[in-house]
Design an enzyme around this catalytic site. Structure first.
Site, PDB file in Angstrom:
ATOM      1  N   CYS A 178      53.734  87.867  51.773  1.00 16.53           N
ATOM      2  CA  CYS A 178      54.543  87.224  51.051  1.00 16.53           C
ATOM      3  C   CYS A 178      55.904  87.897  51.153  1.00 16.53           C
ATOM      4  O   CYS A 178      56.435  88.750  50.780  1.00 16.53           O
ATOM      5  CB  CYS A 178      54.313  87.066  49.676  1.00 16.53           C
ATOM      6  SG  CYS A 178      55.374  86.083  48.753  1.00 16.53           S
ATOM      7  N   CYS A 206      47.545  88.125  43.583  1.00 19.77           N
ATOM      8  CA  CYS A 206      47.599  87.021  44.679  1.00 19.77           C
ATOM      9  C   CYS A 206      46.975  87.528  46.152  1.00 19.77           C
ATOM     10  O   CYS A 206      47.430  88.514  46.679  1.00 19.77           O
ATOM     11  CB  CYS A 206      48.890  86.716  44.967  1.00 19.77           C
ATOM     12  SG  CYS A 206      49.242  85.494  46.281  1.00 19.77           S
ATOM     13  N   TYR A 212      50.690  62.060  50.304  1.00 17.20           N
ATOM     14  CA  TYR A 212      50.056  63.224  49.429  1.00 17.20           C
ATOM     15  C   TYR A 212      48.530  62.796  49.264  1.00 17.20           C
ATOM     16  O   TYR A 212      47.808  63.638  49.616  1.00 17.20           O
ATOM     17  CB  TYR A 212      51.025  63.550  48.062  1.00 17.20           C
ATOM     18  CG  TYR A 212      50.254  64.302  47.442  1.00 17.20           C
ATOM     19  CD1 TYR A 212      49.929  65.714  47.726  1.00 17.20           C
ATOM     20  CD2 TYR A 212      49.502  63.931  46.376  1.00 17.20           C
ATOM     21  CE1 TYR A 212      48.930  66.352  46.869  1.00 17.20           C
ATOM     22  CE2 TYR A 212      48.293  64.465  45.656  1.00 17.20           C
ATOM     23  CZ  TYR A 212      48.424  65.963  45.720  1.00 17.20           C
ATOM     24  OH  TYR A 212      47.262  66.648  45.073  1.00 17.20           O
ATOM     25  N   GLU A 217      43.512  62.030  41.671  1.00 20.50           N
ATOM     26  CA  GLU A 217      44.717  62.362  42.212  1.00 20.50           C
ATOM     27  C   GLU A 217      45.723  61.326  41.825  1.00 20.50           C
ATOM     28  O   GLU A 217      47.020  61.427  41.603  1.00 20.50           O
ATOM     29  CB  GLU A 217      44.727  62.282  43.843  1.00 20.50           C
ATOM     30  CG  GLU A 217      43.842  63.669  44.499  1.00 20.50           C
ATOM     31  CD  GLU A 217      44.582  64.781  44.285  1.00 20.50           C
ATOM     32  OE1 GLU A 217      45.744  64.964  44.098  1.00 20.50           O
ATOM     33  OE2 GLU A 217      43.920  65.985  44.175  1.00 20.50           O
ATOM     34  N   CYS A 270      52.039  88.245  41.053  1.00 24.65           N
ATOM     35  CA  CYS A 270      51.778  88.718  42.621  1.00 24.65           C
ATOM     36  C   CYS A 270      50.719  89.704  42.662  1.00 24.65           C
ATOM     37  O   CYS A 270      49.995  89.549  43.831  1.00 24.65           O
ATOM     38  CB  CYS A 270      53.064  89.177  43.090  1.00 24.65           C
ATOM     39  SG  CYS A 270      54.428  88.001  43.227  1.00 24.65           S
ATOM     40  N   ASP A 289      51.751  69.131  47.622  1.00 28.15           N
ATOM     41  CA  ASP A 289      52.224  68.715  46.086  1.00 28.15           C
ATOM     42  C   ASP A 289      53.368  69.901  45.800  1.00 28.15           C
ATOM     43  O   ASP A 289      53.553  70.732  46.479  1.00 28.15           O
ATOM     44  CB  ASP A 289      51.210  68.553  45.097  1.00 28.15           C
ATOM     45  CG  ASP A 289      50.481  69.927  44.792  1.00 28.15           C
ATOM     46  OD1 ASP A 289      50.592  70.851  45.567  1.00 28.15           O
ATOM     47  OD2 ASP A 289      49.694  69.945  43.947  1.00 28.15           O
ATOM     48  N   CYS A 293      50.545  81.617  41.391  1.00 24.24           N
ATOM     49  CA  CYS A 293      51.918  81.584  41.807  1.00 24.24           C
ATOM     50  C   CYS A 293      52.866  80.371  41.074  1.00 24.24           C
ATOM     51  O   CYS A 293      53.261  79.706  41.600  1.00 24.24           O
ATOM     52  CB  CYS A 293      52.178  81.458  43.175  1.00 24.24           C
ATOM     53  SG  CYS A 293      53.490  81.404  43.938  1.00 24.24           S
TER      54      CYS A 293
HETATM   55 FE1  SF4 Z   1      53.550  83.675  44.954  1.00 26.92          FE
HETATM   56 FE2  SF4 Z   1      53.992  85.394  46.785  1.00 26.92          FE
HETATM   57 FE3  SF4 Z   1      53.615  86.146  44.393  1.00 26.92          FE
HETATM   58 FE4  SF4 Z   1      51.586  85.200  45.946  1.00 26.92          FE
HETATM   59  S1  SF4 Z   1      52.901  86.930  46.281  1.00 26.92           S
HETATM   60  S2  SF4 Z   1      52.032  84.848  43.818  1.00 26.92           S
HETATM   61  S3  SF4 Z   1      52.584  83.456  47.048  1.00 26.92           S
HETATM   62  S4  SF4 Z   1      55.167  84.779  45.317  1.00 26.92           S
END
Ligand code: SF4
Length: 359
Positions: A209, A203, A123, A40, A200, A141, A193
């Site tokens: 989102c 994700c 952090y 880190e 997306c 972060d 992301c």
């Molecule tokens: Fe990022 Fe939202 Fe896309 Fe997921 S859905 S990659 S959190 S912008």
């Protein structure tokens, strides 16, 4: 999506897509606190790809925090050279000593005590508490900030929105597997992301989102434009003695590149480049200086630096006063044995490229 559903789907995604990193424990195991802390600190302002070999090398030389504590500071700075931000390496060494001497060689297992250690801020304390001790901690972060700004469509710019993003991140952080969850969100930010073109459809938070739904994901997080970095200028002095060794010296302990070895250089100030006559007032030794063509450029966190390089070679006729010059004389082929920061390596390359290796 509810917070616990968000956390659950993120952990499920992590179980399938977690990155394999040199400092990371295998699935189901908790990482060594020394490895987590080391990584880190090294990862601050530096990429995973750059850090990998440095991490392996530091671990090979100093396998435990006690070994690092017992190491010579110069050896640590040397192993660090190339990663930049040397204050971190100095604090790394200081922290290892405090852990070895004051905590019996074991890192504290909670954020509060971790934050008392040299070089450990909010952090890093949260990251070590979560990843190494599986404590519930909100790790924020740059990756996590981006993911939170998008998930909740926070349009207020960074850095003003930081605390808001932290509070939002905290609402999702689970009590179960908080260490894996912290690493999962960091991994998501690094691989899915991403700053540009977030993926997306891949994700786990696709359905929840807000920025994706509003079609503004890629424009978040917004950032308050940074002030333009100023440019400072100075002169480095490449001085060779009659034996072909170069003069190096140690910078003052406090300040930029504190305690590092440098090719002697004058002040770095925001002013036009100085004439050779004006610059040589700060030369480490009176000699027949000449300016080498070209400039050495380097960028620090808060400013750009342009160094002109003045060179001189002392001969038999210059007497032996050079033996008392402030610094150390290092044969050019042994420069690599010293902890020379990146900007000074550039000066060395510039000088050698311009006038060659001395006979
Ligand atoms: Fe990022 Fe939202 Fe896309 Fe997921 S859905 S990659 S959190 S912008």
């Amino acid at each position: 999506m509810e917070p616990d559903e968000l956390a659950r789907s993120m952990l499920g995604w992590y179980d399938r897509h977690r990155r394999v990193l040199p400092w990371r424990a295998p699935a189901g195991r908790t990482a060594d606190p020394y490895h987590v802390w080391l990584s880190e600190i090294m990862l601050q302002q530096t990429t995973v790809v750059t850090v990998g070999p440095y991490f392996q090398e530091l671990l090979r030389r100093w396998p435990t925090v006690a070994d690092l504590a017992a190491a010579d500071l110069d050896a640590v700075l040397h192993a660090w050279a190339g990663l930049g931000y040397y204050a971190r390496a100095r604090n790394l060494h200081k922290c290892a000593r405090v852990v070895a001497d004051g905590h019996g060689g074991r890192f504290p297992d909670n954020e509060q005590e971790l934050r008392q250690l040299p070089g450990i801020g909010a952090y890093t304390a949260a990251a070590v508490a979560a990843i190494a001790f599986d404590r519930r901690a909100t790790v924020l972060d740059g990756n996590v900030e981006r993911v939170m700004a998008r998930l909740f469509a926070v349009e207020e710019p960074l850095p003003a929105s930081k605390e808001k993003l932290r509070a939002l991140a905290d609402t999702i952080t689970p009590d179960r597997r908080p260490g894996d969850y912290a690493q999962a969100v960091m991994d998501l930010g690094a691989t899915v992301c991403t700053p540009r073109k977030p993926k997306c459809p891949r994700c786990p938070w696709h359905d929840g989102c807000a920025a994706r739904a509003a079609g503004i994901a890629e424009s978040l997080p917004r950032k308050t434009p940074k002030a333009e970095k100023p440019t400072r200028r100075g002169t480095a002095f490449w001085l060779l003695n009659p034996e072909g060794a170069v003069l190096l010296r140690r910078r003052p302990e406090s300040g930029l590149l504190g305690g590092m070895i440098e090719v002697p250089s004058g002040d770095w100030l925001e002013r036009p480049a100085q004439s050779l006559a004006a610059a040589s007032v700060q030369a480490p030794f009176a000699a027949s200086w000449r300016l080498l063509p070209g400039l050495v450029r380097h960028t620090f966190t808060h400013f750009h630096l342009e160094l002109q390089v003045a060179a001189a070679r002392l001969g038999a006729g210059d007497g032996d006063g050079w033996m008392r010059a402030d610094g150390i004389w290092v044969p050019v082929d042994r420069l690599s044995e010293h902890a020379v920061p990146t900007v000074m390596r550039k000066v060395v390359r510039h000088a050698l490229g311009s006038i060659g290796v001395p006979e």
